[in-house]
Structure formats: C-alpha cells, structure tokens
Design a protein around this motif. Sequence first.
Motif, mmCIF file in Angstrom:
data_model
loop_
_atom_site.group_PDB
_atom_site.id
_atom_site.type_symbol
_atom_site.label_atom_id
_atom_site.label_comp_id
_atom_site.label_asym_id
_atom_site.label_seq_id
_atom_site.Cartn_x
_atom_site.Cartn_y
_atom_site.Cartn_z
ATOM 1 N N PRO A 264 0.815 -1.225 0.000
ATOM 2 C CA PRO A 264 0.000 0.000 0.000
ATOM 3 C C PRO A 264 0.845 1.270 0.000
ATOM 4 O O PRO A 264 0.478 2.266 -0.633
ATOM 5 C CB PRO A 264 -0.829 -0.091 1.278
ATOM 6 N N LEU A 265 1.977 1.229 0.681
ATOM 7 C CA LEU A 265 2.849 2.405 0.707
ATOM 8 C C LEU A 265 3.425 2.692 -0.675
ATOM 9 O O LEU A 265 3.458 3.840 -1.121
ATOM 10 C CB LEU A 265 3.970 2.203 1.725
ATOM 11 N N ALA A 266 3.851 1.655 -1.373
ATOM 12 C CA ALA A 266 4.377 1.832 -2.735
ATOM 13 C C ALA A 266 3.278 2.307 -3.681
ATOM 14 O O ALA A 266 3.524 3.160 -4.542
ATOM 15 C CB ALA A 266 4.985 0.525 -3.238
ATOM 16 N N THR A 267 2.076 1.787 -3.512
ATOM 17 C CA THR A 267 0.951 2.228 -4.340
ATOM 18 C C THR A 267 0.664 3.705 -4.118
ATOM 19 O O THR A 267 0.467 4.468 -5.074
ATOM 20 C CB THR A 267 -0.300 1.386 -4.035
ATOM 21 N N ALA A 268 0.669 4.125 -2.852
ATOM 22 C CA ALA A 268 0.445 5.546 -2.537
ATOM 23 C C ALA A 268 1.556 6.412 -3.125
ATOM 24 O O ALA A 268 1.293 7.502 -3.644
ATOM 25 C CB ALA A 268 0.355 5.737 -1.025
ATOM 26 N N ALA A 269 2.797 5.926 -3.075
ATOM 27 C CA ALA A 269 3.919 6.688 -3.629
ATOM 28 C C ALA A 269 3.801 6.830 -5.139
ATOM 29 O O ALA A 269 4.098 7.894 -5.695
ATOM 30 C CB ALA A 269 5.239 6.015 -3.256
ATOM 31 N N ILE A 270 3.350 5.788 -5.814
ATOM 32 C CA ILE A 270 3.169 5.849 -7.266
ATOM 33 C C ILE A 270 2.053 6.832 -7.620
ATOM 34 O O ILE A 270 2.200 7.649 -8.531
ATOM 35 C CB ILE A 270 2.888 4.447 -7.843
ATOM 36 N N ILE A 271 0.965 6.772 -6.887
ATOM 37 C CA ILE A 271 -0.138 7.712 -7.124
ATOM 38 C C ILE A 271 0.333 9.144 -6.872
ATOM 39 O O ILE A 271 0.028 10.050 -7.645
ATOM 40 C CB ILE A 271 -1.348 7.359 -6.244
ATOM 41 N N ALA A 272 1.087 9.347 -5.808
ATOM 42 C CA ALA A 272 1.600 10.683 -5.491
ATOM 43 C C ALA A 272 2.561 11.168 -6.570
ATOM 44 O O ALA A 272 2.595 12.359 -6.884
ATOM 45 C CB ALA A 272 2.292 10.668 -4.132
ATOM 46 N N GLU A 273 3.319 10.261 -7.152
ATOM 47 C CA GLU A 273 4.261 10.640 -8.209
ATOM 48 C C GLU A 273 3.514 11.085 -9.471
ATOM 49 O O GLU A 273 3.987 11.943 -10.211
ATOM 50 C CB GLU A 273 5.191 9.467 -8.526
ATOM 51 N N MET A 274 2.363 10.521 -9.708
ATOM 52 C CA MET A 274 1.571 10.911 -10.869
ATOM 53 C C MET A 274 0.938 12.291 -10.680
ATOM 54 O O MET A 274 0.590 12.939 -11.656
ATOM 55 C CB MET A 274 0.483 9.877 -11.131
ATOM 56 N N SER B 64 0.078 17.189 -5.335
ATOM 57 C CA SER B 64 -1.036 16.716 -4.521
ATOM 58 C C SER B 64 -0.712 16.756 -3.030
ATOM 59 O O SER B 64 0.449 16.808 -2.616
ATOM 60 C CB SER B 64 -1.401 15.284 -4.918
ATOM 61 N N ARG B 65 -1.755 16.726 -2.251
ATOM 62 C CA ARG B 65 -1.613 16.690 -0.792
ATOM 63 C C ARG B 65 -0.943 15.378 -0.353
ATOM 64 O O ARG B 65 -0.136 15.363 0.564
ATOM 65 C CB ARG B 65 -2.993 16.832 -0.152
ATOM 66 N N LEU B 66 -1.294 14.287 -1.041
ATOM 67 C CA LEU B 66 -0.700 12.987 -0.719
ATOM 68 C C LEU B 66 0.814 13.035 -0.855
ATOM 69 O O LEU B 66 1.538 12.540 0.004
ATOM 70 C CB LEU B 66 -1.275 11.905 -1.641
ATOM 71 N N ARG B 67 1.311 13.650 -1.903
ATOM 72 C CA ARG B 67 2.766 13.757 -2.109
ATOM 73 C C ARG B 67 3.415 14.570 -0.999
ATOM 74 O O ARG B 67 4.471 14.207 -0.483
ATOM 75 C CB ARG B 67 3.063 14.371 -3.473
ATOM 76 N N LEU C 235 6.161 12.909 1.588
ATOM 77 C CA LEU C 235 7.517 13.439 1.600
ATOM 78 C C LEU C 235 7.798 14.343 2.798
ATOM 79 O O LEU C 235 8.873 14.939 2.875
ATOM 80 C CB LEU C 235 7.794 14.199 0.302
ATOM 81 N N SER C 236 6.874 14.418 3.727
ATOM 82 C CA SER C 236 7.074 15.270 4.903
ATOM 83 C C SER C 236 8.096 14.636 5.845
ATOM 84 O O SER C 236 8.319 13.420 5.835
ATOM 85 C CB SER C 236 5.756 15.488 5.638
ATOM 86 N N VAL C 237 8.711 15.469 6.663
ATOM 87 C CA VAL C 237 9.706 14.988 7.627
ATOM 88 C C VAL C 237 9.083 13.984 8.603
ATOM 89 O O VAL C 237 9.682 12.929 8.861
ATOM 90 C CB VAL C 237 10.376 16.176 8.361
#
Length: 135
Positions: free
Chosen positions: A93-103, A107-110, A114-116
Amino acid sequence: MKISADVRIFAVNMTVKRKVFLGLFTLVAATAIVVLWLYDPVGGAFPYPKCLFKQVTGLDCPGCGSARAFHALFNGRFADAWAVNPAVFFAIPLATAAIIAEMRPYSRLRRILLSVPAMSALLTAIILWTIFRNL
C-alpha cells in the motif's frame, strides 16, 4: 501574470520526463512481478541475488525474504508470504500511494508522504523491524 515561453517548455518537458519515467517504472515493475510469479526464489531456475547485508553480518535485513514473500503472495499463498516477511503487506500500500503521489506532483498525498514526520516514521519502522526480526 504572464508565463514566459521558456517556463512553459520546461513544464511540458517535465511532464514528458515524468511520463517516460512512469512508463519505464511500470514496465520494470510488471517484468519483476511476472518473474516473481513464475520463478520460485528458493531452488528456482532464475538466479535471484543474495542479500549482501546478510552475507556480511549474518543478520536479516528489512527486505530479507521479500522475494520469497512476493512469490508466495502472487501465487495466492498469503500465510506463507506473511511467515516469510510480513513487511511486504505494508510495503504494497505504501508503494501504491507513492506511485499515485508521483503521478500528481502537487497533490496533498505527495506533500504528506515526503514530509519529515512521514519519512521519520518510515525510517523508525524500518529500523525497529530490522531489530525485532533478528532477536
């Protein structure tokens, strides 16, 4: 506010670069999934790499067993995958979220991923997982 032609060209190029990157990433990921689905890492015909961390220290790294876990997962053996390396169930799920954020680069998800605090939590989880799995 007017945007210069150079800025517009740069923005278009970044979009093209992002699309090329995501296309290549998808191709590599699909190939890896097919290989892991078809070839068993234990005694299979495909030569999987050995874990350098385990060879040097004798300890399991956070990813040790992930190839076996993904192979079991892709073949529907969920209990076997959990027994080998439960971290894959959190990594997917974390990798899926990262891929969606990269697209969606703005976005807020990104911003959240990427927050500290998010990176600190991930690093802490990886360190704790490495320690507890070797006790």
